[in-house]
Enzyme design. Structure first.
Site, short mmCIF file in Angstrom:
data_model
loop_
_atom_site.label_atom_id
_atom_site.label_comp_id
_atom_site.label_asym_id
_atom_site.label_seq_id
_atom_site.Cartn_x
_atom_site.Cartn_y
_atom_site.Cartn_z
N GLY A 15 0.70 -1.44 -0.01
CA GLY A 15 0.23 -0.13 -0.30
C GLY A 15 0.85 1.00 0.05
O GLY A 15 0.41 2.34 -0.76
N SER A 251 12.51 -16.38 11.97
CA SER A 251 12.50 -16.50 10.29
C SER A 251 13.34 -17.76 9.60
O SER A 251 14.69 -18.10 10.89
CB SER A 251 13.31 -14.96 10.34
OG SER A 251 13.76 -14.82 9.21
N ARG A 298 9.96 -24.09 1.95
CA ARG A 298 8.87 -24.03 3.78
C ARG A 298 7.57 -25.30 3.01
O ARG A 298 7.80 -25.57 4.53
CB ARG A 298 7.94 -22.64 3.22
CG ARG A 298 9.35 -21.56 3.01
CD ARG A 298 8.52 -20.85 3.95
NE ARG A 298 9.81 -19.62 4.20
CZ ARG A 298 9.45 -18.19 4.47
NH1 ARG A 298 7.83 -17.76 3.94
NH2 ARG A 298 10.15 -17.62 4.45
N HIS A 366 1.02 -19.66 8.03
CA HIS A 366 2.10 -18.33 7.89
C HIS A 366 1.82 -17.22 6.63
O HIS A 366 1.60 -15.59 6.95
CB HIS A 366 3.19 -18.32 7.68
CG HIS A 366 4.71 -17.59 7.46
ND1 HIS A 366 4.79 -16.78 8.49
CD2 HIS A 366 5.47 -17.02 6.57
CE1 HIS A 366 5.49 -15.68 7.60
NE2 HIS A 366 5.85 -15.75 6.92
N ARG A 414 5.62 -20.18 -1.49
CA ARG A 414 6.26 -19.05 -1.45
C ARG A 414 7.92 -19.40 -1.69
O ARG A 414 7.90 -19.76 -0.13
CB ARG A 414 5.40 -18.04 -0.31
CG ARG A 414 6.27 -16.47 -0.95
CD ARG A 414 5.63 -15.23 -0.14
NE ARG A 414 5.59 -15.26 1.31
CZ ARG A 414 6.26 -15.39 2.31
NH1 ARG A 414 7.78 -14.66 2.08
NH2 ARG A 414 6.00 -15.55 3.97
#
Length: 672
Positions: A15, A251, A298, A366, A414
């Site tokens: 945004g 992370s 992942r 997530h 992703r």
């Protein structure tokens, strides 16, 4: 005649990038956010942002290889032209953020430091300690504040987007929103509306996402006629810290800096982990995929951790599923310099110093790879035609979607550190397309439309609001917070790491019943000032169309692809010990893969009917840049399967462009 304006809903990276670029192009912008923009969920991103760089180029890396890693990691479910454009813009985006003042970590020579992330063999990830998202967000916020001071951007913080305003021709002409302090409901005329509201993790109750990630803005666009793509693809991050209130991300950068995942070979070994010798430790990610090790994509890492804890019974603790994420072999100074942000989080919420004792982690919801369906226009070079009004536009004219809430860039899974890149890229790329759209409107402005158009939309939302306030708490009324708790439990059980059709079908029925119960809810707060009870109840109601789209999409997709994993349809490796059978089994494996690709390499498109029930159809995927191939991370017999597959592909002609970016896109849609 009023001046043209654009409304951007969401103050995160996407945004802010869109608002900044629109202002640079001379367009007036309204920027709306549930929270102060500096508290948007992008601030929680930790590990880094991907792009090819000088270091990786010396090792043979190229933007094309970044494209290949992205679509291979995403199991080829994303249209490739937008991904190609994104990765080729990656180096310029990093340079831009560097010039805007992001304090990227540096080498002693002064170059940007880089780390590896999952699904790649190159150090493509630039980072600012372990608070990269925060630093990127602050840099963009600074630019937006500059344009705000010049009068080009006006912020509306603590406002809740309620619905788009559509004219008689079905085009978006603005939105209706509510001030969460005064509870005023009003309209905002806009000549383009950009949704940049992030993911929908709150549907699962506990996740690594913030409380603002409820999916309500997307769901409200869906109810207004926008399409939703690939709802069933929900990323479960391999490493998070379970908590009673939420799940806190550890992370991927921890593994990128050398962190190792392991469990004791003795189930529930009570010894201090530092006293367990190497020979009695099971580094299962490294053993099962030596090539990628702890940095497999992942979805692969998540399933391996889940499998080790549940099926192999090797969870570190007997009463709680978890494995070790070990950083203790890395010097403390290095950890503080590169990972300080996440280590402080772990230490604060567990009381354990991860520099001297291995962390206990487990997968957590997530990210949503799915999102609002958006269009694009393909260029002759296989990328995007920059400045096309089609880029990032939803199925509703004048309504755009960017960032995590669009489905465009990540396919079925992703890659880590691609999210920040896709958010900033989509925010920057949408602006010139909107500029061209506004020019096509020939200076006409939504603000000049009859006031009755906006008044009727405001009235509709005001009536809904008043009806909820009329449900004062009573003994027989349903508690919306209790319903949300049950919704999260049902979704977590049915639609996370492992999925079964029976469980998905049962979950769909349960979610439908929960939605019916919500119609009988009673509010504990019926006031007209900062009423969070009514705001939450509205958001909860709008979670149900997305929850049902996730479940229905997962139920119908009978295959394993990326984060969507059904054991009943898995394709195991070649387990035979007879060398004479290997070639035959590899051929059979490739036959099955080809059949599955023909059937399921397609985008799930969800719409909702008048009752809010999702209706599914399917759409072709543009894979003409890089043909689909099997994902073989750590699979037994992968070398032979890959050899057979390459031989088959060498004999095939190139494919023709398909997907919503090509002129023939209408012919690619497949009815369910």
């Amino acid at each position: 005649m009023a001046k043209q304006r654009v409304m951007v809903v969401g103050g995160g990276l996407a945004g802010l990038a869109a608002a900044m670029k629109l202002a640079e192009l001379g367009i007036d912008v309204d920027l709306m956010s549930l929270t102060p923009v500096k508290r948007s969920h992008s601030v929680c991103a930790q590990g880094g942002i991907n792009s090819v760089n000088a270091l990786t180029r010396q090792q043979g890396d190229t933007e094309w290889l970044h494209l290949d890693d992205t679509v291979y990691g995403g199991d080829f479910l994303q249209h490739q032209p937008p991904v190609k454009e994104m990765v080729y813009w990656g180096p310029r985006i990093i340079d831009l953020m560097d010039r805007l003042g992001v304090p990227f970590n540096r080498t002693p020579e002064g170059f940007r430091d880089q780390r590896r992330f999952g699904g790649t063999l190159f150090k493509r990830t630039a980072f600012a300690g372990a608070t990269t998202g925060q630093q990127l967000l602050y840099a963009l916020d600074e630019q937006v504040r500059r344009w705000e001071a010049e009068g080009k951007i006006k912020k509306y913080e603590f406002w809740d987007f309620l619905a788009p305003v559509l004219d008689d021709e079905g085009a978006c002409r603005g939105c209706v929103a509510q001030d969460m302090v005064t509870m005023e409901i009003r309209s905002f005329p806009a000549d383009a509306l950009v949704i940049a509201s992030g993911g929908c993790g709150l549907i699962y109750g506990r996740s690594t996402m913030s409380m603002a990630c409820n999916g309500s803005a997307v769901s409200r666009a869906l109810r207004a006629g926008a399409k939703y793509g690939n709802a069933e693809f929900i990323q479960v991050h391999p490493t998070a810290v379970p908590g009673a209130d939420k799940l806190r991300l550890m992370s991927e950068s921890a593994r990128g800096e050398g962190g190792r995942v392991w469990v004791p070979r003795q189930p529930h070994d009570p010894r201090d982990p530092k006293s367990i010798p190497e020979s009695e430790r099971y580094y299962f990610l490294e053993e099962r995929d030596p090539k990628y090790g702890n940095l497999v994509p992942r979805d692969i890492a998540t399933r391996e951790i889940f499998n080790v804890c549940t099926h192999e019974g090797l969870s570190v603790e007997q009463d709680r599923l978890c494995v070790y994420l070990d950083l203790t072999h890395i010097p403390r100074a290095t950890l503080d310099l590169k990972l300080g942000g996440i280590l402080e989080i772990y230490e604060k919420f567990t009381g354990v110093d991860p520099r001297s004792e291995p962390m206990k982690i487990f997968p957590a919801v997530h990210y949503s790879m799915g999102g609002l369906w958006v269009d694009y226009e393909r260029a002759a070079d296989g990328g995007l035609r920059l400045g096309s009004p089609r880029n990032q536009q939803t199925s509703v004219p004048g309504l755009y979607a960017i960032g995590e809430c669009d489905y465009q860039y990540h396919g079925a899974n992703r890659l880590g550190a691609n999210s920040l890149l896709s958010c900033i890229f989509s925010g920057l790329i949408v602006a010139p397309g909107i500029e061209m759209r506004l020019k096509s409107l020939k200076k006409s402005s939504a603000a000049d439309l009859p006031a009755a158009l906006f008044r009727q939309h405001v009235q509709k939302q005001q009536e809904r609001h008043n009806a909820l306030l009329g449900r004062a708490a009573s003994g027989d009324g349903e508690n919306p917070y209790a319903i949300h708790l049950e919704l999260g439990q049902v979704m977590t059980k049915a639609a996370t790491v492992v999925r079964y059709n029976k469980t998905l079908a049962e979950a769909y029925d349960t979610v439908t019943l929960l939605e019916q119960r919500l119609t009988r809810c009673a509010l504990s707060d019926t006031g007209n000032w900062t009423n969070q009870n009514v705001v939450f109840t509205k958001a909860l109601a709008d979670m149900f169309p997305l929850a049902k789209a996730i479940l229905k999409g997962a139920l119908q997709r009978d295959e394993c692809r990326g984060a969507h994993y059904k054991p009943d349809f898995a394709m195991p490796g070649i387990e035979s010990t007879n060398p004479a059978e290997h070639r035959h089994l590899a051929e059979a494996w490739c036959d099955r893969f080809e059949a599955n690709t023909r059937k399921w390499l397609k985008t799930t498109i969800a719409t909702v009917d008048a009752e809010g029930e999702p209706q599914l159809s399917y759409e072709g995927v543009d894979t003409t840049l890089i043909p689909p191939r099997p994902r073989l991370y750590g699979l037994v017999g992968a070398e032979l399967i890959e050899q057979v597959w390459k031989e088959r592909q060498a004999a095939k002609p190139p494919a023709a462009p398909t997907g919503n970016g090509s002129p023939a896109s209408a012919a690619t849609k497949i009815a369910t």
